[in-house]
Structure formats: C-alpha cells, structure tokens
Write an enzyme that holds these catalytic residues in place. Structure first.
Site, PDB file in Angstrom:
ATOM      1  CE  LYS A  21       1.818  97.235 -11.311  1.00 27.24           C
ATOM      2  NZ  LYS A  21       0.815  98.179 -11.588  1.00 27.24           N
ATOM      3  NE  ARG A  96      -3.089 102.308  -6.721  1.00 32.13           N
ATOM      4  CZ  ARG A  96      -2.165 102.206  -7.452  1.00 32.13           C
ATOM      5  NH1 ARG A  96      -1.252 101.254  -6.899  1.00 32.13           N
ATOM      6  NH2 ARG A  96      -1.866 102.496  -8.619  1.00 32.13           N
ATOM      7  NE  ARG A 135       9.349 102.728 -16.166  1.00 31.32           N
ATOM      8  CZ  ARG A 135       8.561 102.610 -14.977  1.00 31.32           C
ATOM      9  NH1 ARG A 135       8.126 101.507 -14.849  1.00 31.32           N
ATOM     10  NH2 ARG A 135       8.133 103.759 -14.610  1.00 31.32           N
ATOM     11  NE  ARG A 169       6.893 108.054 -14.708  1.00 30.66           N
ATOM     12  CZ  ARG A 169       6.017 107.535 -13.548  1.00 30.66           C
ATOM     13  NH1 ARG A 169       5.277 106.629 -14.429  1.00 30.66           N
ATOM     14  NH2 ARG A 169       5.734 108.121 -12.766  1.00 30.66           N
ATOM     15  NE  ARG A 180       7.244 105.385  -9.463  1.00 30.90           N
ATOM     16  CZ  ARG A 180       7.917 106.052 -10.313  1.00 30.90           C
ATOM     17  NH1 ARG A 180       8.354 107.359  -9.961  1.00 30.90           N
ATOM     18  NH2 ARG A 180       8.457 105.329 -11.118  1.00 30.90           N
TER      19      ARG A 180
END
Ligand SMILES: [Zn+2]
Length: 224
Positions: A21, A96, A135, A169, A180
């Site tokens: 996103k 959220r 990633r 990360r 998550r």
C-alpha cells in the site's frame, strides 16, 4: 477522474503490512500531485522534532500504545492545510478504528472536504510473508523494494532517487509478520466494513506487479 467535490482527490489507503500500500500510495501521489500522509512516519517525525504533539505522543508510544485519537486528528488536520496537499491527499495508516473514521469525516467536513474513496489492498497471507521477508528500503528516499515482487530496474540502484544504499528491517521475521497481520485484522477490519457500508470502499486485488495493481486502482477510481 471525476472529483466528487471539485476540491481535489481525497483518499484513504488501507491494507495489511506487506500488501504494497505504501508503494501504491507513492504511485498515486506522483500521478495526481497529491500528498502521501503516512501517519506512522508523521508520528515518528513529531517525536523526533520534539514538537508539542511529539512530546505528548512519546509516553503513549513508549508504552507500546496507540496515539490518542484527538492528537491524530489534530496532526492530520494541520498537515492537510499545507500547500503540498492542495490537490488532495492519500492517508495511509489512519483511520484504524470506526471512531477515528467518524472523527476524520467530521474534521474534513469542517474544511468542506469529503473522502472520494477508501482503497483496500488485498493480498493472501502467504504472499505477504514472502514479500516482507524479501523486502528492503532505499536509505535515501525510503522507497521500498522486494527481491521477488518489486526489484529496482537497475540492480542495486533506487528507481526514484538513484540511491545505492538499502536497509532491511531486523524485526521482519515470520513470527512478527504473523503477529502484525493478526493485529491489523483485529483493529482495522471494522473500519473496512464501515467504509463498505457507506459506499466508499474499493477492494483491490494486490497480487501482481506494481503496475498491474496501480492499473486496477486506477480503474476502480474511474468507476463512479
Ligand atoms: Zn531512493
């Protein structure tokens, strides 16, 4: 593109971590000249710059909690008054909860703005896990890439800024990703149902290349 209120393009983008996103928000930002408001990044900035909002936030974030709704609304409200948001914005990471969604609508209504669409990017969990594990991010401009799904055009060189330093990360493990994903579902799903009910939701299949997904978003936005 038909703008509902003639004042620009006002979008929310949502989707679990690893659905791409942020990348799609970047595509929309460049295409329509709107600002990309990643509330996660905005919060970190406020804390880093030790603004009044940042000081209030620090304790909440340190305790592992979420920022209070009023602070989020206040932060987003003042940010969208800035010149780079005059053509519109794409909100990423907010709202959220249904409460936040309602507060957001109220705040926007006071500015004479209404949301044009809420884009939900949907990707199967297994693909998300693969994507996040592969990633990495450009250390210069923050653009994210993936070994499997979104490589730079020239190996080792950022498409956007030409940077050559990338970071990964450390907290990207299968377990943290699954945690998550669960957290995303528990907290955010009700807001998706809410936006569906009021007719703003555009559900987008996020499985595919960046261009393929961008094309699907484009088609969904043009269908009024
Ligand atoms: Zn870059």
């Amino acid at each position: 593109m038909s703008f509902v209120n003639g004042k620009g393009l006002h979008l929310v983008i949502t989707g679990a971590p690893g659905t791409g996103k942020g990348t799609q928000a970047g595509v929309l930002k460049r295409k329509y000249g709107i600002c990309h408001l990643s509330t996660g990044e905005m919060l970190r900035e406020e804390v880093k710059k030790a603004t009044k909002i940042g000081e209030q936030l620090k304790d909440h974030l340190a305790a592992g909690g979420f920022a209070p709704d009023e602070l989020m609304i206040q932060m987003v409200s003042s940010r969208i008054d800035e010149p780079d948001c005059q053509n519109g914005f794409i909100l990423d990471g907010f709202p959220r909860t249904i409460k936040q969604a309602e507060e957001l609508s109220k705040m926007l209504a006071q500015k004479g703005i209404s949301l044009n669409a809420v884009i939900e990017i949907i990707v199967p969990d297994q693909v998300i896990v693969d994507r996040i594990l592969g990633r990495y991010t450009c250390m210069t401009c923050g653009e994210s890439y993936s070994d499997k799904y979104h490589k730079p055009k020239v190996q080792g060189v950022c498409d956007i800024c030409g940077g050559i330093k990338f970071s990964k990360r450390l907290d990207d493990t299968k377990e943290t990703i699954e945690r998550r994903l669960k957290k995303y579902r528990d907290f955010t799903y009700p807001t998706i149902a809410y936006y569906e009910k009021i007719g703003l939701l555009k559900a987008i299949n996020g499985n595919g290349s960046v261009n393929e997904v961008a094309e699907r978003i484009n088609n969904a936005l043009n269908m009024k």
